[in-house]
Design a protein around this motif. Structure first.
Motif, PDB file in Angstrom:
ATOM      1  N   SER A   4     -32.286 -22.115   4.842  1.00  0.00           N
ATOM      2  CA  SER A   4     -32.486 -22.591   3.290  1.00  0.00           C
ATOM      3  C   SER A   4     -31.661 -22.313   2.513  1.00  0.00           C
ATOM      4  CB  SER A   4     -34.046 -21.993   3.092  1.00  0.00           C
ATOM      5  OG  SER A   4     -34.028 -20.819   3.082  1.00  0.00           O
ATOM      6  N   VAL A   5     -31.648 -22.759   1.252  1.00  0.00           N
ATOM      7  CA  VAL A   5     -30.919 -22.529  -0.181  1.00  0.00           C
ATOM      8  C   VAL A   5     -32.060 -21.577  -0.809  1.00  0.00           C
ATOM      9  CG1 VAL A   5     -30.104 -23.300  -2.060  1.00  0.00           C
ATOM     10  CG2 VAL A   5     -29.412 -24.660   0.104  1.00  0.00           C
ATOM     11  N   ILE A  19     -35.324 -23.798  -0.853  1.00  0.00           N
ATOM     12  CA  ILE A  19     -35.144 -25.361  -0.512  1.00  0.00           C
ATOM     13  C   ILE A  19     -34.922 -25.199   0.897  1.00  0.00           C
ATOM     14  CG2 ILE A  19     -34.230 -27.327  -0.867  1.00  0.00           C
ATOM     15  CD1 ILE A  19     -33.050 -26.121  -3.618  1.00  0.00           C
ATOM     16  N   ILE A  21     -33.777 -26.321   4.631  1.00  0.00           N
ATOM     17  CA  ILE A  21     -32.809 -27.035   5.332  1.00  0.00           C
ATOM     18  C   ILE A  21     -33.091 -27.668   6.566  1.00  0.00           C
ATOM     19  CG2 ILE A  21     -30.387 -27.200   5.939  1.00  0.00           C
ATOM     20  CD1 ILE A  21     -29.575 -25.138   3.833  1.00  0.00           C
ATOM     21  N   ARG A  83     -33.684 -34.326   4.568  1.00  0.00           N
ATOM     22  CA  ARG A  83     -33.270 -33.007   4.230  1.00  0.00           C
ATOM     23  C   ARG A  83     -32.114 -33.270   3.278  1.00  0.00           C
ATOM     24  NH1 ARG A  83     -36.563 -28.554   6.051  1.00  0.00           N
ATOM     25  NH2 ARG A  83     -38.250 -29.652   6.958  1.00  0.00           N
ATOM     26  N   LEU A  87     -32.229 -31.922  -0.595  1.00  0.00           N
ATOM     27  CA  LEU A  87     -31.099 -30.973  -1.082  1.00  0.00           C
ATOM     28  C   LEU A  87     -30.498 -31.662  -2.226  1.00  0.00           C
ATOM     29  CD1 LEU A  87     -29.887 -29.585   2.197  1.00  0.00           C
ATOM     30  CD2 LEU A  87     -31.174 -28.181   0.491  1.00  0.00           C
ATOM     31  N   ILE A  91     -31.106 -29.156  -5.682  1.00  0.00           N
ATOM     32  CA  ILE A  91     -30.007 -28.073  -5.918  1.00  0.00           C
ATOM     33  C   ILE A  91     -29.723 -28.167  -7.522  1.00  0.00           C
ATOM     34  CG2 ILE A  91     -27.431 -27.899  -5.710  1.00  0.00           C
ATOM     35  CD1 ILE A  91     -28.059 -27.988  -2.690  1.00  0.00           C
TER      36      ILE A  91
END
Length: 105
Positions: A4-5, A19, A21, A83, A87, A91
């Motif tokens: 993930s982020v 977030i 992924i 996904r 993102l 982001i």
């Protein structure tokens, strides 16, 4: 496990935003190939980026999205495309401060 982020924005350095992924297995099987084939330099596992790098990260994600549309089929294509789009949407809003750093792990 999942990749993930993450934003480590709490006072103690713990994660205050994630977030997703993909699962580690899906990431290793599909994302890694897409990252390699698109020559992504910032958006990859175990990397980090700041607010000034967002345009480059979004560009890399657009390249990955195109890769998905060309190279994947059926449910894998839909899953990864969703996904990537998430993102791209999330982001830019993850930077609550100019000095915020996002980590991919």
């Amino acid at each position: 496990m999942a990749i993930s982020v993450n934003r480590e924005g709490n006072i103690d350095g713990s994660i205050d935003l994630t977030i997703n992924i993909a699962t580690t297995q899906f990431f290793n099987e599909f994302w890694e190939k897409a990252i390699k084939d698109t020559n992504a330099e910032i958006f990859k596992e175990n990397s980090q980026f700041g607010k000034s790098q967002v345009p480059a990260v979004l560009y890399e994600l657009e390249l990955i999205k195109r890769w998905v549309e060309i190279n994947l089929l059926d449910s894998n294509r839909e899953y990864m495309k969703e996904r990537v789009e998430n993102l791209i949407d999330c982001i830019p809003t993850a930077f609550d401060k100019d000095e915020t750093i996002l980590y991919i792990y």
